[in-house]
Structure formats: C-alpha cells, structure tokens
Scaffold this active site. Sequence first.
Site, PDB file in Angstrom:
ATOM      1  N   PHE A 142       0.938  -1.695   0.006  1.00  0.00           N
ATOM      2  CA  PHE A 142       0.221  -0.161  -0.264  1.00  0.00           C
ATOM      3  C   PHE A 142       0.664   1.155   0.117  1.00  0.00           C
ATOM      4  O   PHE A 142       1.724   1.527   1.023  1.00  0.00           O
ATOM      5  CB  PHE A 142      -0.959  -0.541   1.362  1.00  0.00           C
ATOM      6  CG  PHE A 142      -1.677   1.143   1.470  1.00  0.00           C
ATOM      7  CD1 PHE A 142      -2.879   1.083   0.548  1.00  0.00           C
ATOM      8  CD2 PHE A 142      -1.557   2.513   1.776  1.00  0.00           C
ATOM      9  CE1 PHE A 142      -4.020   1.988   0.018  1.00  0.00           C
ATOM     10  CE2 PHE A 142      -2.881   3.615   1.516  1.00  0.00           C
ATOM     11  CZ  PHE A 142      -3.828   3.110   1.191  1.00  0.00           C
ATOM     12  N   ASP A 177       9.201   3.141   1.466  1.00  0.00           N
ATOM     13  CA  ASP A 177       8.369   3.626   2.205  1.00  0.00           C
ATOM     14  C   ASP A 177       8.013   3.540   3.467  1.00  0.00           C
ATOM     15  O   ASP A 177       7.739   2.454   4.259  1.00  0.00           O
ATOM     16  CB  ASP A 177       7.168   3.194   1.281  1.00  0.00           C
ATOM     17  CG  ASP A 177       5.341   3.734   1.938  1.00  0.00           C
ATOM     18  OD1 ASP A 177       5.525   4.342   3.056  1.00  0.00           O
ATOM     19  OD2 ASP A 177       4.715   3.413   1.070  1.00  0.00           O
ATOM     20  N   LYS A 191       2.410  10.346   7.891  1.00  0.00           N
ATOM     21  CA  LYS A 191       2.259   9.742   9.684  1.00  0.00           C
ATOM     22  C   LYS A 191       2.745  10.802  10.609  1.00  0.00           C
ATOM     23  O   LYS A 191       2.448  11.668  11.107  1.00  0.00           O
ATOM     24  CB  LYS A 191       1.892   8.310   9.130  1.00  0.00           C
ATOM     25  CG  LYS A 191       0.625   7.911   7.912  1.00  0.00           C
ATOM     26  CD  LYS A 191       0.754   6.470   8.387  1.00  0.00           C
ATOM     27  CE  LYS A 191       0.040   5.119   7.451  1.00  0.00           C
ATOM     28  NZ  LYS A 191      -1.444   5.925   8.085  1.00  0.00           N
TER      29      LYS A 191
HETATM   30  N1  PLP Z   1       2.773   4.197   2.844  1.00  0.00           N
HETATM   31  C1  PLP Z   1       2.398   3.675   4.045  1.00  0.00           C
HETATM   32  C2  PLP Z   1       3.136   2.445   3.989  1.00  0.00           C
HETATM   33  C3  PLP Z   1       1.016   3.727   3.849  1.00  0.00           C
HETATM   34  O1  PLP Z   1       0.759   2.969   4.775  1.00  0.00           O
HETATM   35  C4  PLP Z   1       0.008   4.982   3.851  1.00  0.00           C
HETATM   36  C5  PLP Z   1      -1.033   4.943   4.282  1.00  0.00           C
HETATM   37  O2  PLP Z   1      -1.827   4.565   5.072  1.00  0.00           O
HETATM   38  C6  PLP Z   1       0.093   5.642   2.375  1.00  0.00           C
HETATM   39  C7  PLP Z   1       1.965   5.379   2.414  1.00  0.00           C
HETATM   40  C8  PLP Z   1      -0.285   7.176   2.152  1.00  0.00           C
HETATM   41  O3  PLP Z   1       0.000   7.349   3.319  1.00  0.00           O
HETATM   42  P1  PLP Z   1      -0.975   8.918   2.998  1.00  0.00           P
HETATM   43  O4  PLP Z   1      -2.681   8.817   3.452  1.00  0.00           O
HETATM   44  O5  PLP Z   1      -0.584   9.922   4.469  1.00  0.00           O
HETATM   45  O6  PLP Z   1      -1.370   9.492   1.774  1.00  0.00           O
END
Ligand code: PLP
Length: 396
Positions: free
Chosen positions: A127, A213, A242
């Site tokens: 994700f 990520d 986050k």
């Molecule tokens: N990458 C990871 C690993 C995530 O857990 C998330 C959100 O849950 C995102 C990217 C996307 O972040 P955002 O919701 O701030 O766009």
Amino acid sequence: MDPLIPTYARLPVAFTHGKGAWLYDSDSQAYLDALAGIAVCNLGHAHPEIAEALADQARKLLHVSNLYHIPIQERLAERLCATTGMEAAFFCNSGAEANEAAIKIARRYGHDRGLTEPAVVVADGAFHGRTLGALAATGNPKVREGFAPLPGGFVRVPYGDAAAAAAAGDRAEIAAVLVEPIQGEGGVVVPPAGWLRELRALCDQRGWLLMLDEIQTGIGRTGKLLACHHDGVTPDVLTLAKGLGNGVPIGACLVRGPAAGVLGPGSHGTTFGGNPLAARAALTVLDIVERDGVADRAARLGERMMDRLHTELDGTVGAHPGVAEIRGRGLMIGIELTVDAAPLVRQALQQGLLINVTAGNVVRLLPPLILTDGEADRIAVEVAALIRHHLAAASV
Ligand code: PLP
C-alpha cells in the site's frame, strides 16, 4: 444528503478531545486508543509541548510558500538527514505525495541513465497511497478497482522475495525498487529476515534505487527510528509521513547517493509542503522522540504486548477457528485470524477501545508509543478477550 463524499464507512462516534493514549466523545465517554489515527499520533493526543510549539509558531508565521527560504524547513531537513543517513529532503503534505515524489525521482533517474521506459519494482500486497502513481504502485486490486487507466511502469513481484525482484529485470527496464519494510495495510506482513539486505545488494549491483516507504513504520513505530535500522540498511530514497507531524499533515521524501541531485529547480513542487507550521511540528516531534527514547519504549512495550497476547490467546493459536499468527515489530502488531475479523472493530468500540482490522482478518494494533505499561497490558487483555469471544461465536 451526506455533506461528505462517502469515501469512508465511518464508525458511529465523534471525539471532542484527547489526552495521551485516550480519546473522549461529547458524552465524556473515554476510549483507549490502540490505533493513534492510523499510526500518526505516536506521541499521543494533545501533547503539551507540541501544542505549545504549534501555538507559538502560529503567532509568528504559518506559511510563506517555497518561493522563499524557510530556515525552519532547512533545519528539519538537516535534522532528518543527520538521523537517517540521507542527504536532502523534499517536504510535502501526505504519504501518497511523498511516494509520488519518489516515483518521479525513479523515472528521472532512469531517463538520466538512458532508459526509455523506466519501471519500478513493487510488491504484492503493498500500500503506497491513493493518488494515481501511488495507486498504481499499490498491490490491493480492490483499492485500484474502477480507476483504470492507471499509470504504467510498475512491475509487481511477491513481497519478501529478493530473487523475484532480481528477475523483474528480465521483464522491464528497472530504475528502482519501492517497498515497505513491514507491510501495514497489507496485514502487518513481516518479511523474511535478511530480505532488505538482499534488496540493498541487488540494487547496488544493478544500479537500481532502493526506495523504502517508511510512512507507517517510521518515527519509532517498530522500535527503532526507522524499520530499516533493524537491518542496518540505508535506502537511496526514503518516504515518511504519518508520525512525522503527530497529526499536523507533513510528508517527506529523502534522497542520498545516486538519488541526490536528480530533481532540480522546476522539476517538482508544492504550495504547502514543509511550511513553517508543519516543519515546527516535525522538529518538535523529533526532539521529543529522541529525548524521551520513544523508539526504545516502543520496542519494549511491543515485546510486552506480544508476550501478553500470546499468553492470553494460548490455546487459540493454530486452532480452527482460531488465531493463525501474532506478528509485528515494536508497536505495529497484527493478529491474523482464520475468520473474518471486521466485527471486532465495533465490539471494541462499544467497550471503549479503538482498534483496526486490515486485510479482512488481521486485527491491527498501532497504539501511541507513549503508552504506559498498564495501558499496554489493558489493550492486550481486552483485545484477546474480544478475539476469544469472537472465535467462540464463530464456531457455533
Ligand atoms: N504508504 C504507506 C506504507 C501507508 O501506510 C500509507 C497510509 O496508510 C500511505 C503510504 C499513504 O499515506 P497518506 O494516506 O498520508 O497519503
């Protein structure tokens, strides 16, 4: 009519304020928060030092745009680079945006090396966010459904399989590999030991960028400032969001080595990214995380909660219906059931406990890292009781 586009099936509660690991609704009912706004409020709610820093910054300057020097943004970049081993930062407002920056860096890097169609290796179950590029990198078909055509240039391989990532080089002109050190939304999936180091070696050998990520795993969540620190691996591109702002929206894309210098003036941008308010929030978060040993605390509490969960769920692990696995690192914990776990969220809410279920059958715990020992025990005991009850009902 709902004034909001109903992109979320919201739970029937609205909070008015919080303190530490607790949230309160308008009836003053208290809820123990084992989700922290989805791994965001790592330092808990209404942290007095963060509140004071934000109020002080709001009295001075909120925003000027990136057309001017922003000394506090530069201080944040230096601070992040010093603690992560990266060389430079681009600030934005969310995780998805941080990954968009990473994907653009991978493509530019590929073109600079003469690739005509540079591709990024991504993982099944990943994700990376909801914007089109991040969505194309995301593995879950349900999230992608109905949004074709998505950008191309991604090659998907099984998560945790370095040989499959290497073989992706036979299918496309690879510029980079983008992965989560532990998959969050995918179900708290912990890869095999040594996999990140294998990916690092593969990328070094092939001249690919290793892009991690750490949007969910970063800022102490797994018991180190970054999850890749467990493996002694430094990526070429690192994305954060986050927990970086503890609730103030901020994302960061950090680069080093071959990824540094790829983007120049005019190649990328943002109106709000890294504005004085967001930068002040993140600097204050980093001060507190470092000073209070928050990552170490997450490591210790994570072990405590895991032990307690194993004890409380003894007899259900491996049973049918039952618990398939309890896994995770630090305060990123997943309890995989052999049955649908979704009903547990509302049952927990009724008892004043906030939890999450992801991937359908994984109870996910992402509490604030500033929990007391007693709060950690309480979450483990209550979650285990809910699961035991749910499993008993499922066999009827
Ligand atoms: N990458 C990871 C690993 C995530 O857990 C998330 C959100 O849950 C995102 C990217 C996307 O972040 P955002 O919701 O701030 O766009």
